[in-house]
Write a protein that holds these residues in place. Sequence first.
Motif, PDB file in Angstrom:
ATOM      1  N   ASP A 263     -10.259   6.171  12.289  1.00  0.00           N
ATOM      2  CA  ASP A 263     -10.485   5.921  10.866  1.00  0.00           C
ATOM      3  C   ASP A 263      -9.220   5.369  10.226  1.00  0.00           C
ATOM      4  O   ASP A 263      -8.112   5.869  10.468  1.00  0.00           O
ATOM      5  CB  ASP A 263     -10.890   7.209  10.148  1.00  0.00           C
ATOM      6  CG  ASP A 263     -12.333   7.598  10.385  1.00  0.00           C
ATOM      7  OD1 ASP A 263     -13.067   6.798  11.005  1.00  0.00           O
ATOM      8  OD2 ASP A 263     -12.735   8.687   9.934  1.00  0.00           O
ATOM      9  N   ILE A 264      -9.387   4.353   9.385  1.00  0.00           N
ATOM     10  CA  ILE A 264      -8.254   3.717   8.710  1.00  0.00           C
ATOM     11  C   ILE A 264      -8.006   4.429   7.386  1.00  0.00           C
ATOM     12  O   ILE A 264      -8.904   4.586   6.566  1.00  0.00           O
ATOM     13  CB  ILE A 264      -8.523   2.224   8.475  1.00  0.00           C
ATOM     14  CG1 ILE A 264      -8.746   1.513   9.809  1.00  0.00           C
ATOM     15  CG2 ILE A 264      -7.346   1.582   7.726  1.00  0.00           C
ATOM     16  CD1 ILE A 264      -9.187   0.061   9.659  1.00  0.00           C
ATOM     17  N   LEU A 265      -6.763   4.860   7.184  1.00  0.00           N
ATOM     18  CA  LEU A 265      -6.400   5.646   6.011  1.00  0.00           C
ATOM     19  C   LEU A 265      -5.914   4.756   4.867  1.00  0.00           C
ATOM     20  O   LEU A 265      -5.685   3.562   5.038  1.00  0.00           O
ATOM     21  CB  LEU A 265      -5.312   6.650   6.381  1.00  0.00           C
ATOM     22  CG  LEU A 265      -5.636   7.641   7.506  1.00  0.00           C
ATOM     23  CD1 LEU A 265      -4.477   8.604   7.710  1.00  0.00           C
ATOM     24  CD2 LEU A 265      -6.918   8.402   7.203  1.00  0.00           C
ATOM     25  N   GLY A 266      -5.741   5.387   3.713  1.00  0.00           N
ATOM     26  CA  GLY A 266      -5.094   4.725   2.593  1.00  0.00           C
ATOM     27  C   GLY A 266      -6.029   4.346   1.462  1.00  0.00           C
ATOM     28  O   GLY A 266      -7.058   3.718   1.695  1.00  0.00           O
ATOM     29  N   HIS A 267      -5.674   4.750   0.229  1.00  0.00           N
ATOM     30  CA  HIS A 267      -6.504   4.404  -0.925  1.00  0.00           C
ATOM     31  C   HIS A 267      -5.691   3.858  -2.091  1.00  0.00           C
ATOM     32  O   HIS A 267      -6.200   3.726  -3.199  1.00  0.00           O
ATOM     33  CB  HIS A 267      -7.324   5.627  -1.370  1.00  0.00           C
ATOM     34  CG  HIS A 267      -6.479   6.817  -1.758  1.00  0.00           C
ATOM     35  ND1 HIS A 267      -6.106   7.775  -0.857  1.00  0.00           N
ATOM     36  CD2 HIS A 267      -5.957   7.182  -2.940  1.00  0.00           C
ATOM     37  CE1 HIS A 267      -5.376   8.690  -1.467  1.00  0.00           C
ATOM     38  NE2 HIS A 267      -5.269   8.348  -2.741  1.00  0.00           N
ATOM     39  N   GLU A 268      -4.424   3.545  -1.864  1.00  0.00           N
ATOM     40  CA  GLU A 268      -3.607   2.899  -2.886  1.00  0.00           C
ATOM     41  C   GLU A 268      -3.173   1.542  -2.325  1.00  0.00           C
ATOM     42  O   GLU A 268      -2.327   1.492  -1.427  1.00  0.00           O
ATOM     43  CB  GLU A 268      -2.378   3.742  -3.223  1.00  0.00           C
ATOM     44  CG  GLU A 268      -2.723   5.083  -3.828  1.00  0.00           C
ATOM     45  CD  GLU A 268      -1.487   5.891  -4.206  1.00  0.00           C
ATOM     46  OE1 GLU A 268      -1.670   6.972  -4.771  1.00  0.00           O
ATOM     47  OE2 GLU A 268      -0.348   5.452  -3.947  1.00  0.00           O
ATOM     48  N   ALA A 269      -3.753   0.473  -2.846  1.00  0.00           N
ATOM     49  CA  ALA A 269      -3.470  -0.838  -2.255  1.00  0.00           C
ATOM     50  C   ALA A 269      -3.592  -1.942  -3.292  1.00  0.00           C
ATOM     51  O   ALA A 269      -4.308  -1.819  -4.296  1.00  0.00           O
ATOM     52  CB  ALA A 269      -4.424  -1.115  -1.088  1.00  0.00           C
TER      53      ALA A 269
ATOM     54  N   THR B 126      11.655  15.415   3.066  1.00  0.00           N
ATOM     55  CA  THR B 126      13.023  15.186   3.524  1.00  0.00           C
ATOM     56  C   THR B 126      13.530  13.836   3.026  1.00  0.00           C
ATOM     57  O   THR B 126      12.771  12.992   2.547  1.00  0.00           O
ATOM     58  CB  THR B 126      13.099  15.241   5.052  1.00  0.00           C
ATOM     59  OG1 THR B 126      12.173  14.297   5.607  1.00  0.00           O
ATOM     60  CG2 THR B 126      12.747  16.626   5.558  1.00  0.00           C
ATOM     61  N   ASP B 127      14.831  13.630   3.134  1.00  0.00           N
ATOM     62  CA  ASP B 127      15.484  12.371   2.776  1.00  0.00           C
ATOM     63  C   ASP B 127      15.185  11.977   1.325  1.00  0.00           C
ATOM     64  O   ASP B 127      15.122  10.802   0.994  1.00  0.00           O
ATOM     65  CB  ASP B 127      15.043  11.248   3.738  1.00  0.00           C
ATOM     66  CG  ASP B 127      15.952  10.032   3.656  1.00  0.00           C
ATOM     67  OD1 ASP B 127      17.150  10.210   3.404  1.00  0.00           O
ATOM     68  OD2 ASP B 127      15.445   8.898   3.819  1.00  0.00           O
ATOM     69  N   GLY B 128      15.009  12.973   0.454  1.00  0.00           N
ATOM     70  CA  GLY B 128      14.742  12.674  -0.944  1.00  0.00           C
ATOM     71  C   GLY B 128      13.450  11.920  -1.182  1.00  0.00           C
ATOM     72  O   GLY B 128      13.284  11.237  -2.206  1.00  0.00           O
ATOM     73  N   CYS B 129      12.494  12.070  -0.274  1.00  0.00           N
ATOM     74  CA  CYS B 129      11.266  11.264  -0.342  1.00  0.00           C
ATOM     75  C   CYS B 129      10.369  11.716  -1.490  1.00  0.00           C
ATOM     76  O   CYS B 129       9.935  12.871  -1.529  1.00  0.00           O
ATOM     77  CB  CYS B 129      10.516  11.361   0.985  1.00  0.00           C
ATOM     78  SG  CYS B 129       9.046  10.322   1.035  1.00  0.00           S
ATOM     79  N   LEU B 130      10.075  10.805  -2.401  1.00  0.00           N
ATOM     80  CA  LEU B 130       9.139  11.059  -3.493  1.00  0.00           C
ATOM     81  C   LEU B 130       7.898  10.188  -3.355  1.00  0.00           C
ATOM     82  O   LEU B 130       6.777  10.666  -3.501  1.00  0.00           O
ATOM     83  CB  LEU B 130       9.808  10.779  -4.842  1.00  0.00           C
ATOM     84  CG  LEU B 130       8.904  10.877  -6.061  1.00  0.00           C
ATOM     85  CD1 LEU B 130       8.440  12.319  -6.286  1.00  0.00           C
ATOM     86  CD2 LEU B 130       9.584  10.331  -7.313  1.00  0.00           C
ATOM     87  N   LYS B 131       8.102   8.895  -3.058  1.00  0.00           N
ATOM     88  CA  LYS B 131       6.965   7.973  -2.945  1.00  0.00           C
ATOM     89  C   LYS B 131       7.302   6.924  -1.912  1.00  0.00           C
ATOM     90  O   LYS B 131       8.391   6.327  -1.933  1.00  0.00           O
ATOM     91  CB  LYS B 131       6.679   7.309  -4.298  1.00  0.00           C
ATOM     92  CG  LYS B 131       5.411   6.459  -4.320  1.00  0.00           C
ATOM     93  CD  LYS B 131       4.151   7.309  -4.132  1.00  0.00           C
ATOM     94  CE  LYS B 131       2.879   6.474  -4.275  1.00  0.00           C
ATOM     95  NZ  LYS B 131       1.667   7.292  -4.000  1.00  0.00           N
ATOM     96  N   VAL B 132       6.336   6.692  -1.003  1.00  0.00           N
ATOM     97  CA  VAL B 132       6.514   5.709   0.058  1.00  0.00           C
ATOM     98  C   VAL B 132       5.577   4.536  -0.187  1.00  0.00           C
ATOM     99  O   VAL B 132       4.369   4.717  -0.372  1.00  0.00           O
ATOM    100  CB  VAL B 132       6.203   6.306   1.449  1.00  0.00           C
ATOM    101  CG1 VAL B 132       6.371   5.239   2.530  1.00  0.00           C
ATOM    102  CG2 VAL B 132       7.109   7.498   1.739  1.00  0.00           C
TER     103      VAL B 132
ATOM    104  N   THR C 143       0.871  -1.170   0.000  1.00  0.00           N
ATOM    105  CA  THR C 143       0.000   0.000   0.000  1.00  0.00           C
ATOM    106  C   THR C 143       0.906   1.216   0.000  1.00  0.00           C
ATOM    107  O   THR C 143       2.074   1.134   0.389  1.00  0.00           O
ATOM    108  CB  THR C 143      -0.944  -0.021   1.214  1.00  0.00           C
ATOM    109  OG1 THR C 143      -1.812   1.113   1.173  1.00  0.00           O
ATOM    110  CG2 THR C 143      -0.182  -0.032   2.522  1.00  0.00           C
ATOM    111  N   ALA C 144       0.408   2.343  -0.472  1.00  0.00           N
ATOM    112  CA  ALA C 144       1.273   3.507  -0.627  1.00  0.00           C
ATOM    113  C   ALA C 144       0.650   4.724   0.037  1.00  0.00           C
ATOM    114  O   ALA C 144      -0.558   4.799   0.248  1.00  0.00           O
ATOM    115  CB  ALA C 144       1.534   3.781  -2.107  1.00  0.00           C
ATOM    116  N   ILE C 145       1.498   5.690   0.346  1.00  0.00           N
ATOM    117  CA  ILE C 145       1.039   6.988   0.815  1.00  0.00           C
ATOM    118  C   ILE C 145       0.931   7.899  -0.408  1.00  0.00           C
ATOM    119  O   ILE C 145       1.894   8.059  -1.161  1.00  0.00           O
ATOM    120  CB  ILE C 145       2.001   7.600   1.841  1.00  0.00           C
ATOM    121  CG1 ILE C 145       2.187   6.649   3.039  1.00  0.00           C
ATOM    122  CG2 ILE C 145       1.483   8.942   2.329  1.00  0.00           C
ATOM    123  CD1 ILE C 145       3.224   7.134   4.046  1.00  0.00           C
TER     124      ILE C 145
END
Length: 403
Positions: free
Chosen positions: A56-62, A393-399, A35-37
């Motif tokens: 509430d449970i988050l997240g819509h990329e799974a 930060t830390d070059g973050c683009l996609k988690v 799953t992704a942020i």
Amino acid sequence: MKALTWQGKRDVRVEEVPDPVLEEPTDAIVRVTSTAICGSDLHLYEVLGAYLSPGDILGHEAMGVVEEVGEEVTHIRPGDRVVLPFNISCGSCFMCDRQLYAQCETTQVRAAGKGAALFGYTSLYGSVPGGQAQYLRVPQAQFGPIKIPDGPPDERFLYLSDILPTAWQAVQYADVPAGGTLAVLGLGPVGQLAVRIARHLGVERVIGVDLVPERLQLARDWGCEVVDLTDVDERGGSDSSDGVASALLDLTSGRGADAVIDAVGMEAHGSPGAKAAQTAVGMLPDVLARPLIDRFAVDRLNALNTAIKGTRRGGTVSVSGVYGGEVDPMPMMEMFDRGLQLRMGQCHVHRWSDDILPLVLDDTDPLGVGQLATHVLPLQDAPEAYAMFQAKTDGCLKVVLQP
């Protein structure tokens, strides 16, 4: 099971929650493998908290593996590997027949005046538990899940849930003419993919705008010219949208780009007044904040104003960034006089999935989806990942999170 839960502004926690169960014959239960942020998750982290409740449970990329299906679900079965579109649609209503899946009339949240229900995205969109969890109940599973083959790693398919078709739709809506120029505002995940898709589909010139050095360099690596927002902010004086638009005009013989994609949305850099208003509303109790957001909300319109000012006469503005305001001022005289087209909306994932899937299956990975994630972390690290993603930060683009 473990799931990431919203507890308050900038406060998300991994907690033990009940396992989901089948509730309707059209449901499925999926064991989430990745799953992704998403960038739009950050709106929940910051400005849309009034529409969330603690727990509430988050997240819509799974994506994941089917564990159980209801009796009316026949196109998938336990053991199948699937990607889950972020919007929940039935596939057979008036809107779905027209491939407007984000407006599905079966799942529309009419009480809030909104379109199709979404996973993990506030009471405005149905309060459906999200996918940043070990298991996910999938409504309308007789249509929604996209079956994928075993073998290739999750990172090749995960983005079919949202950001890849969202970027594809943004480019399609931009409708760049042969030999034309496309500008992409915001080089986060959707913007990066829009650059790659545009180049893949033959757009000859793409110009990307951002302020994060790593994102600018990544776009360059994919054949994109770039405008560094930090270099042009001062040109616009009090309105930095003027500075970026001027830079785009300078790069296009004073005419403007044939089309501009706004891949930023409601929390754009350079809109201090709107940011202050959002912050003030966010400090109110939910019972007071909700009507203000619903009826009188303002967005940070810097990116949209840049898109409007940086597009040539007769051109197209394609909006994929999320907006939530009701009283936002629009430069209507300029838009009308210059004959601009404006296309926007939640992505109709299933409309584009057949076009995209062959590219994802291609071992050459022509869109570079296998390398898009900069951080692959266990679900337990999600709170720190949210903070890192928001701060860039830390070059973050996609988690990507692995439950």
